[in-house]
Design a protein around this motif. Structure first.
Motif, mmCIF file in Angstrom:
data_model
loop_
_atom_site.group_PDB
_atom_site.id
_atom_site.type_symbol
_atom_site.label_atom_id
_atom_site.label_comp_id
_atom_site.label_asym_id
_atom_site.label_seq_id
_atom_site.Cartn_x
_atom_site.Cartn_y
_atom_site.Cartn_z
ATOM 1 N N GLY A 83 -6.787 -8.713 3.506
ATOM 2 C CA GLY A 83 -6.552 -8.842 2.069
ATOM 3 C C GLY A 83 -6.141 -7.510 1.472
ATOM 4 N N ASP A 84 -6.893 -7.048 0.480
ATOM 5 C CA ASP A 84 -6.609 -5.759 -0.147
ATOM 6 C C ASP A 84 -7.371 -4.602 0.499
ATOM 7 O OD1 ASP A 84 -4.909 -6.982 -1.913
ATOM 8 O OD2 ASP A 84 -6.371 -7.127 -3.557
ATOM 9 N N TYR A 111 -6.724 9.693 4.562
ATOM 10 C CA TYR A 111 -6.472 8.264 4.614
ATOM 11 C C TYR A 111 -7.330 7.518 3.599
ATOM 12 C CZ TYR A 111 -4.317 9.334 9.149
ATOM 13 O OH TYR A 111 -3.543 9.848 10.156
ATOM 14 N N ARG A 112 -8.601 7.860 3.535
ATOM 15 C CA ARG A 112 -9.514 7.117 2.672
ATOM 16 C C ARG A 112 -9.195 7.329 1.195
ATOM 17 N NH1 ARG A 112 -15.986 7.853 2.986
ATOM 18 N NH2 ARG A 112 -15.494 9.668 1.736
ATOM 19 N N ASP A 113 -8.767 8.537 0.842
ATOM 20 C CA ASP A 113 -8.529 8.844 -0.569
ATOM 21 C C ASP A 113 -7.062 8.751 -0.973
ATOM 22 O OD1 ASP A 113 -11.251 9.414 -0.697
ATOM 23 O OD2 ASP A 113 -10.942 11.528 -0.206
ATOM 24 N N GLY A 114 -6.144 8.806 0.020
ATOM 25 C CA GLY A 114 -4.728 8.929 -0.326
ATOM 26 C C GLY A 114 -3.909 7.673 -0.228
ATOM 27 N N ILE A 115 -4.478 6.563 0.291
ATOM 28 C CA ILE A 115 -3.734 5.302 0.402
ATOM 29 C C ILE A 115 -4.249 4.347 -0.679
ATOM 30 C CG2 ILE A 115 -3.152 3.362 1.892
ATOM 31 C CD1 ILE A 115 -3.567 5.175 4.297
ATOM 32 N N LEU A 116 -3.343 3.914 -1.572
ATOM 33 C CA LEU A 116 -3.727 3.103 -2.732
ATOM 34 C C LEU A 116 -3.017 1.751 -2.719
ATOM 35 C CD1 LEU A 116 -3.432 5.849 -5.523
ATOM 36 C CD2 LEU A 116 -5.421 5.339 -4.072
ATOM 37 N N LEU A 117 -3.611 0.814 -3.452
ATOM 38 C CA LEU A 117 -2.967 -0.481 -3.674
ATOM 39 C C LEU A 117 -1.874 -0.337 -4.726
ATOM 40 C CD1 LEU A 117 -6.086 -2.807 -3.651
ATOM 41 C CD2 LEU A 117 -4.036 -3.157 -2.250
ATOM 42 N N PHE A 173 0.862 -1.178 0.000
ATOM 43 C CA PHE A 173 0.000 0.000 0.000
ATOM 44 C C PHE A 173 0.903 1.234 0.000
ATOM 45 C CE2 PHE A 173 -2.084 -3.414 2.371
ATOM 46 C CZ PHE A 173 -3.298 -3.537 1.700
ATOM 47 N N TYR A 174 0.540 2.242 -0.750
ATOM 48 C CA TYR A 174 1.409 3.421 -0.837
ATOM 49 C C TYR A 174 0.560 4.684 -0.890
ATOM 50 C CZ TYR A 174 0.340 4.308 -5.773
ATOM 51 O OH TYR A 174 -0.310 4.626 -6.945
ATOM 52 N N HIS A 179 -0.589 -2.598 -6.785
ATOM 53 C CA HIS A 179 -0.689 -3.337 -8.035
ATOM 54 C C HIS A 179 -1.765 -2.811 -8.989
ATOM 55 C CE1 HIS A 179 -3.795 -5.438 -5.614
ATOM 56 N NE2 HIS A 179 -4.385 -5.653 -6.785
ATOM 57 N N ASN A 180 -2.747 -2.044 -8.474
ATOM 58 C CA ASN A 180 -3.776 -1.551 -9.404
ATOM 59 C C ASN A 180 -4.184 -0.094 -9.168
ATOM 60 O OD1 ASN A 180 -5.266 -1.716 -7.057
ATOM 61 N ND2 ASN A 180 -6.565 -3.420 -7.745
ATOM 62 N N ASP A 181 -3.537 0.570 -8.230
ATOM 63 C CA ASP A 181 -3.804 1.988 -7.921
ATOM 64 C C ASP A 181 -5.236 2.264 -7.467
ATOM 65 O OD1 ASP A 181 -1.225 2.739 -8.420
ATOM 66 O OD2 ASP A 181 -1.593 3.385 -10.473
ATOM 67 N N LYS A 182 -5.911 1.244 -6.957
ATOM 68 C CA LYS A 182 -7.253 1.462 -6.427
ATOM 69 C C LYS A 182 -7.176 1.873 -4.961
ATOM 70 C CE LYS A 182 -9.899 -1.652 -9.434
ATOM 71 N NZ LYS A 182 -10.805 -2.833 -9.474
ATOM 72 N N ARG A 183 -8.215 2.568 -4.521
ATOM 73 C CA ARG A 183 -8.267 2.967 -3.128
ATOM 74 C C ARG A 183 -8.366 1.727 -2.239
ATOM 75 N NH1 ARG A 183 -12.663 7.926 -3.463
ATOM 76 N NH2 ARG A 183 -11.335 9.388 -4.648
ATOM 77 N N ALA A 184 -7.543 1.709 -1.198
ATOM 78 C CA ALA A 184 -7.474 0.525 -0.337
ATOM 79 C C ALA A 184 -8.316 0.659 0.920
ATOM 80 C CB ALA A 184 -6.019 0.262 0.053
ATOM 81 N N VAL A 185 -8.600 1.877 1.351
ATOM 82 C CA VAL A 185 -9.278 2.094 2.638
ATOM 83 C C VAL A 185 -10.789 2.029 2.438
ATOM 84 C CG1 VAL A 185 -9.591 3.663 4.578
ATOM 85 C CG2 VAL A 185 -7.355 3.505 3.460
#
Length: 499
Positions: free
Chosen positions: A400-401, A426-432, A384-385, A434-440
């Motif tokens: 998981g993701d 946090y909800r909008d700024g942390i992404l997966l 996560f980044y 491998h696919n750049d989707k929102r993780a939170v």
């Protein structure tokens, strides 16, 4: 009459409410008040001091001076000085602020849960557990550090206005110096008339005098407690190293300085069975002293990390740790705790609870979830980044993701909306990665603010916006947090089945 007049001319109010005379004002800590002073006919400007600080009027309009003052962030006795006359008042605790009992309860809960979770850590060495209240412990030391300033205020209040009693003592004195004649004096004279000329009063008469004495039960017991406290602090100074030892030695010297006061030198330490007297029940200062020392020896729980330095003195940091341990407790009681070794670190001196700021502490669950404290997310994080800035949320649940973020907020009673607005990062700024989707998936605030009518606390708000506030107070009910975790587990199971 002058004192009442001066005090009656000084009025206070808050939030535009009605003006109230100083004698009737109810002051709370950390609050801003408007004040008004009605000038006498010959007065140009009043001289007003609060807690030793001069209060300059903002303006003088038609014989009235106006200004503002802010009460300090502590409760207790304070003074106004108006035109050289001192007025005593009291600042009451803010309802939003945690009490000392809650502070002690959080420490106890943290250490108790740490001891239970140690069984799941796979660490071979054990944690020393001792229920004897006279043993040293992290909880007791943290209690001393957090409440020693308040003890200092109590002791000086006692020294300035101690309780005292009138004690009678018999002594022989010249008959012209006898001021009171009681039954005992008359009885003595009857027995000793024969030694002098019949019908005369002896030159020296045995009479009783009454003097003020500070050698009361309460003062003697207080001196005994202070002697014990100085010894206890010396033990902490020897048992610890570095900054802790220096502070313990400084506290011990402070207690020794109190004992050298002329007041305590008149008092003998109490020896015997301790009881709760009426003074300890009803006198506000002596009652606080009794409660302070009573709590001091109720911290004989698990001795984890006496030399470990995480900021327990700061209540907001302690609240964050307590919330994390409460979440672990809920998962543990559901039978999901697998590996808690991330909570501890081992050294030659023993085992220490390892929950420092910006140190990622991870607890593993049986269903594959992970609980993290102070987890770091940045641009080069592996799974996560973040693409804007480094982020360190307090509590992260990873499944998981999906990420679920809980952020304890110690005091947000008046700005819950602002605190929730900060959670968007946090909800909008942390992404997966491998696919750049929102993780939170969810972001929630944990707060000691009571669950009231605000929408932020309601289930409908949580489900609609996937964010909100959950009330969690030391000593209170954790059912709301437990219900949310149950919902999270069901949601994750349904997502796995769909896949």
């Amino acid at each position: 009459m002058e004192q009442h007049s001066s005090g009656g001319n000084f009025l206070l109010r808050t939030n535009g409410e009605a003006w109230v005379a100083l004698e009737e004002a109810y002051l709370t800590e950390g609050t801003t008040y408007d004040w008004k002073y009605v000038l006498h006919s010959l007065e140009q400007s009043p001289s007003i001091q609060f807690c030793g600080l001069p209060q300059f009027p903002h303006r003088v309009v038609q014989g009235e001076a106006y200004g503002q003052l802010t009460t300090p962030f502590y409760s207790g006795q304070v003074y106004f000085e108006i035109n050289g006359i001192k007025f005593e008042t009291y600042i009451y605790p803010d309802d939003r602020k945690m009490t000392e009992e809650q502070y002690a309860l959080m420490l106890s809960d943290i250490l108790q849960e740490a001891s239970i979770c140690f069984e799941y850590s796979n660490i071979e060495a054990g944690i020393e557990v001792d229920q004897h209240s006279r043993e040293l412990s992290l909880a007791q030391w943290s209690y001393i550090e957090a409440s020693f300033p308040s003890l200092a205020v109590m002791i000086w209040n006692v020294i300035e206005q101690p309780v005292r009693v009138l004690q009678s003592c018999d002594q022989q004195m010249r008959r012209d110096r006898v001021r009171t004649v009681d039954a005992r004096t008359l009885a003595w004279m009857e027995r000793n008339r024969g030694r002098s000329v019949v019908g005369t009063i002896p030159e020296k008469v045995k009479s009783s005098t009454r003097e003020d004495s500070y050698n009361t039960y309460e003062n003697k017991l207080l001196k005994r407690w202070l002697v014990d406290l100085r010894y206890l602090l010396k033990m902490y100074a020897k048992a610890t190293q570095g900054e802790h030892a220096v502070r313990a030695e400084a506290y011990a010297d402070k207690v020794g300085y109190w004992l050298q006061n002329p007041f305590f030198k008149q008092v003998a330490p109490y020896q015997g069975l301790i009881r709760i007297s009426q003074v300890f029940r009803k006198h506000p200062v002596y009652r606080q002293c009794y409660q302070w020392f009573d709590r001091l020896y109720k911290h004989g729980n698990e001795q984890i990390g006496m030399s470990y330095r995480y900021p327990l003195r700061e209540t907001f940091a302690l609240y964050e740790i307590w919330c994390y341990m409460q979440i672990i407790k809920i998962f543990r009681e559901k039978g999901l705790l697998q590996d808690s070794s991330g909570l501890y670190r081992t050294t030659r001196e023993g085992i220490f609870l390892h929950l420092a700021e910006h140190h990622e502490s991870i607890v593993k669950l049986r269903n594959g979830m992970r609980l993290s404290y102070q987890r770091v997310f940045q641009h080069n994080s592996s799974r996560f980044y973040t693409y804007t800035q480094r982020m360190v949320p307090d509590i992260v649940i990873e499944s998981g993701d999906n990420l679920y973020i809980l952020d304890p907020k110690y005091r947000v009673a008046n700005n819950l909306g602002t605190a929730l607005g900060e959670m968007h990062k946090y909800r909008d700024g942390i992404l997966l990665r491998h696919n750049d989707k929102r993780a939170v998936k969810n972001v929630f605030i944990l707060t000691p603010v009571p669950d009231d009518e605000l929408d932020f606390f309601k289930t409908d708000f949580h489900e609609r916006y996937q964010m909100g506030a959950i009330s969690l107070t030391p000593g209170g009910d954790a059912s709301t947090l437990n219900d949310w975790i149950n919902h999270l587990l069901i949601q994750e199971e349904e997502e796995i089945l769909d896949c």
